[in-house]
Write a protein that holds these residues in place. Sequence first.
Motif, PDB file in Angstrom:
ATOM      1  N   GLU A  69      21.047  -4.963  -9.673  1.00  0.00           N
ATOM      2  CA  GLU A  69      21.044  -3.937 -10.712  1.00  0.00           C
ATOM      3  C   GLU A  69      20.863  -4.500 -12.110  1.00  0.00           C
ATOM      4  N   GLY A  70      21.194  -5.783 -12.290  1.00  0.00           N
ATOM      5  CA  GLY A  70      21.082  -6.372 -13.613  1.00  0.00           C
ATOM      6  C   GLY A  70      22.370  -6.366 -14.408  1.00  0.00           C
ATOM      7  N   TYR A  71      23.399  -5.680 -13.933  1.00  0.00           N
ATOM      8  CA  TYR A  71      24.695  -5.727 -14.625  1.00  0.00           C
ATOM      9  C   TYR A  71      25.769  -5.873 -13.571  1.00  0.00           C
ATOM     10  N   MET A  72      26.958  -6.259 -13.987  1.00  0.00           N
ATOM     11  CA  MET A  72      28.060  -6.400 -13.044  1.00  0.00           C
ATOM     12  C   MET A  72      29.223  -5.508 -13.468  1.00  0.00           C
ATOM     13  N   ASP A  73      29.681  -4.652 -12.561  1.00  0.00           N
ATOM     14  CA  ASP A  73      30.812  -3.752 -12.819  1.00  0.00           C
ATOM     15  C   ASP A  73      32.068  -4.435 -12.278  1.00  0.00           C
ATOM     16  N   VAL A  74      32.634  -5.333 -13.092  1.00  0.00           N
ATOM     17  CA  VAL A  74      33.744  -6.168 -12.607  1.00  0.00           C
ATOM     18  C   VAL A  74      34.992  -5.349 -12.268  1.00  0.00           C
ATOM     19  N   PRO A  75      35.396  -4.365 -13.105  1.00  0.00           N
ATOM     20  CA  PRO A  75      36.594  -3.592 -12.728  1.00  0.00           C
ATOM     21  C   PRO A  75      36.451  -2.910 -11.367  1.00  0.00           C
ATOM     22  N   TYR A  76      35.263  -2.391 -11.080  1.00  0.00           N
ATOM     23  CA  TYR A  76      35.047  -1.726  -9.798  1.00  0.00           C
ATOM     24  C   TYR A  76      35.222  -2.703  -8.652  1.00  0.00           C
ATOM     25  N   TRP A  77      34.588  -3.876  -8.770  1.00  0.00           N
ATOM     26  CA  TRP A  77      34.680  -4.832  -7.663  1.00  0.00           C
ATOM     27  C   TRP A  77      36.067  -5.436  -7.548  1.00  0.00           C
ATOM     28  N   ALA A  78      36.745  -5.580  -8.685  1.00  0.00           N
ATOM     29  CA  ALA A  78      38.135  -6.040  -8.616  1.00  0.00           C
ATOM     30  C   ALA A  78      38.990  -5.038  -7.855  1.00  0.00           C
ATOM     31  N   LEU A  79      38.729  -3.738  -8.063  1.00  0.00           N
ATOM     32  CA  LEU A  79      39.489  -2.719  -7.340  1.00  0.00           C
ATOM     33  C   LEU A  79      39.148  -2.742  -5.845  1.00  0.00           C
ATOM     34  N   MET A  80      37.868  -2.930  -5.526  1.00  0.00           N
ATOM     35  CA  MET A  80      37.484  -3.032  -4.117  1.00  0.00           C
ATOM     36  C   MET A  80      38.173  -4.229  -3.462  1.00  0.00           C
ATOM     37  N   ALA A  81      38.196  -5.360  -4.164  1.00  0.00           N
ATOM     38  CA  ALA A  81      38.850  -6.551  -3.633  1.00  0.00           C
ATOM     39  C   ALA A  81      40.347  -6.319  -3.470  1.00  0.00           C
ATOM     40  N   ALA A  82      40.953  -5.649  -4.451  1.00  0.00           N
ATOM     41  CA  ALA A  82      42.390  -5.378  -4.376  1.00  0.00           C
ATOM     42  C   ALA A  82      42.710  -4.444  -3.208  1.00  0.00           C
ATOM     43  N   MET A  83      41.863  -3.447  -2.974  1.00  0.00           N
ATOM     44  CA  MET A  83      42.097  -2.531  -1.856  1.00  0.00           C
ATOM     45  C   MET A  83      41.973  -3.260  -0.528  1.00  0.00           C
ATOM     46  N   SER A  84      40.986  -4.165  -0.414  1.00  0.00           N
ATOM     47  CA  SER A  84      40.828  -4.937   0.828  1.00  0.00           C
ATOM     48  C   SER A  84      42.061  -5.795   1.072  1.00  0.00           C
ATOM     49  N   THR A  85      42.540  -6.441   0.015  1.00  0.00           N
ATOM     50  CA  THR A  85      43.726  -7.277   0.137  1.00  0.00           C
ATOM     51  C   THR A  85      44.939  -6.442   0.505  1.00  0.00           C
ATOM     52  N   PHE A  86      45.037  -5.253  -0.099  1.00  0.00           N
ATOM     53  CA  PHE A  86      46.167  -4.363   0.194  1.00  0.00           C
ATOM     54  C   PHE A  86      46.187  -3.972   1.665  1.00  0.00           C
ATOM     55  N   LEU A  87      45.032  -3.587   2.209  1.00  0.00           N
ATOM     56  CA  LEU A  87      44.994  -3.174   3.615  1.00  0.00           C
ATOM     57  C   LEU A  87      45.311  -4.343   4.538  1.00  0.00           C
ATOM     58  N   LEU A  88      44.813  -5.520   4.180  1.00  0.00           N
ATOM     59  CA  LEU A  88      45.109  -6.687   5.001  1.00  0.00           C
ATOM     60  C   LEU A  88      46.601  -7.016   4.952  1.00  0.00           C
ATOM     61  N   SER A  89      47.203  -6.891   3.783  1.00  0.00           N
ATOM     62  CA  SER A  89      48.633  -7.187   3.677  1.00  0.00           C
ATOM     63  C   SER A  89      49.465  -6.156   4.438  1.00  0.00           C
ATOM     64  N   LEU A  90      49.000  -4.886   4.479  1.00  0.00           N
ATOM     65  CA  LEU A  90      49.704  -3.887   5.289  1.00  0.00           C
ATOM     66  C   LEU A  90      49.659  -4.266   6.770  1.00  0.00           C
ATOM     67  N   ALA A  91      48.475  -4.738   7.229  1.00  0.00           N
ATOM     68  CA  ALA A  91      48.375  -5.143   8.627  1.00  0.00           C
ATOM     69  C   ALA A  91      49.274  -6.337   8.913  1.00  0.00           C
ATOM     70  N   MET A  92      49.364  -7.251   7.953  1.00  0.00           N
ATOM     71  CA  MET A  92      50.210  -8.426   8.147  1.00  0.00           C
ATOM     72  C   MET A  92      51.685  -8.069   8.107  1.00  0.00           C
ATOM     73  N   SER A  93      52.030  -6.940   7.514  1.00  0.00           N
ATOM     74  CA  SER A  93      53.436  -6.578   7.400  1.00  0.00           C
ATOM     75  C   SER A  93      53.997  -5.983   8.687  1.00  0.00           C
ATOM     76  N   VAL A 150      51.317  -7.528  -4.129  1.00  0.00           N
ATOM     77  CA  VAL A 150      49.964  -7.050  -3.821  1.00  0.00           C
ATOM     78  C   VAL A 150      49.805  -5.602  -4.280  1.00  0.00           C
ATOM     79  N   ILE A 151      50.804  -4.774  -3.998  1.00  0.00           N
ATOM     80  CA  ILE A 151      50.717  -3.363  -4.389  1.00  0.00           C
ATOM     81  C   ILE A 151      50.717  -3.224  -5.906  1.00  0.00           C
ATOM     82  N   ALA A 152      51.581  -3.987  -6.574  1.00  0.00           N
ATOM     83  CA  ALA A 152      51.636  -3.905  -8.039  1.00  0.00           C
ATOM     84  C   ALA A 152      50.319  -4.375  -8.652  1.00  0.00           C
ATOM     85  N   SER A 153      49.722  -5.442  -8.106  1.00  0.00           N
ATOM     86  CA  SER A 153      48.437  -5.928  -8.619  1.00  0.00           C
ATOM     87  C   SER A 153      47.354  -4.885  -8.416  1.00  0.00           C
ATOM     88  N   THR A 154      47.367  -4.243  -7.256  1.00  0.00           N
ATOM     89  CA  THR A 154      46.363  -3.202  -6.991  1.00  0.00           C
ATOM     90  C   THR A 154      46.497  -2.063  -7.998  1.00  0.00           C
TER      91      THR A 154
END
Lengths: 145, 109
Positions: free
Chosen positions: B51-75, B89-93
């Motif tokens: 696209e020519g630009y990077m939407d960092v907040p969006y991808w940070a949120l996607m990464a945080a959601m992936s980490t959150f779901l993985l941590s739920l499975a690990m719990s 993890v939840i607070a960071s998300t």
Amino acid sequence: MGEIQYTNSLIMIGLFAIALVTFAINFAGDNDASISISGDNEFNNLNTYASGNVSGWSQDDVGYISSAYTNTTASGSSDVTEQGGQFKKGSQNTVNTVFSVLNTGWKKIFGQDNGFGVFLTALVSIIIFTFIRYQYKTWFGKQPD
Amino acid sequence: MSLYNTPNMTGGMDETLVEVFNQVPSLGIGILVFVFFFVLITGVTSQKRKEGYMDVPYWALMAAMSTFLLSLAMSLKSGMISGLTLGIVIASTLLIAVWFFLSKARGEV
């Protein structure tokens, strides 16, 4: 950021927090997880606080944003109608229809949990608020955000 | 002398994983950090390329959601992740979500 964007952002933050924390608590409860945040004071307080904040918005007609708007009148002139009726009709019913559809789908997936009921009510209410702000500015001939 | 005690494989995969996590306490957190930065960096760079630009907040949120779901499975099973880590993890998300929702440009609702 414009006024509508700013307000929407704040409400979305509250909704996201409610949804995330409620999901985590319910996931742990449904699956008998060993580790759960259900006993955590900070997250429970956040859930209660955020729910109380966003539930001030409502699609009911008694004493809330939507009734304040529907009862508003302006001095009639060549450019502004007094009641603004041509802008006020239809949008709330449309959103309530969407609410019914979402509510049914939500109950099937998440059950009758009150936390998600708050989420849904608040989400629909902020949509109504956005409609009202757009309509109000259009009624008075201003450019909506 | 071996660095680690080898896990007992007779108790099933879950028990094996828990024993591995007990031998290497930073493994759980390391996996979560890896997933977070993997999603963030690959998403941001591929978007920049296309696209020519990077939407960092969006991808940070996607990464945080992936980490959150993985941590739920690990719990689900005791021993893989601590309650403190799950809370972090939840607070960071939530904080990343605040960043995302306040980063919208003009015209985006």
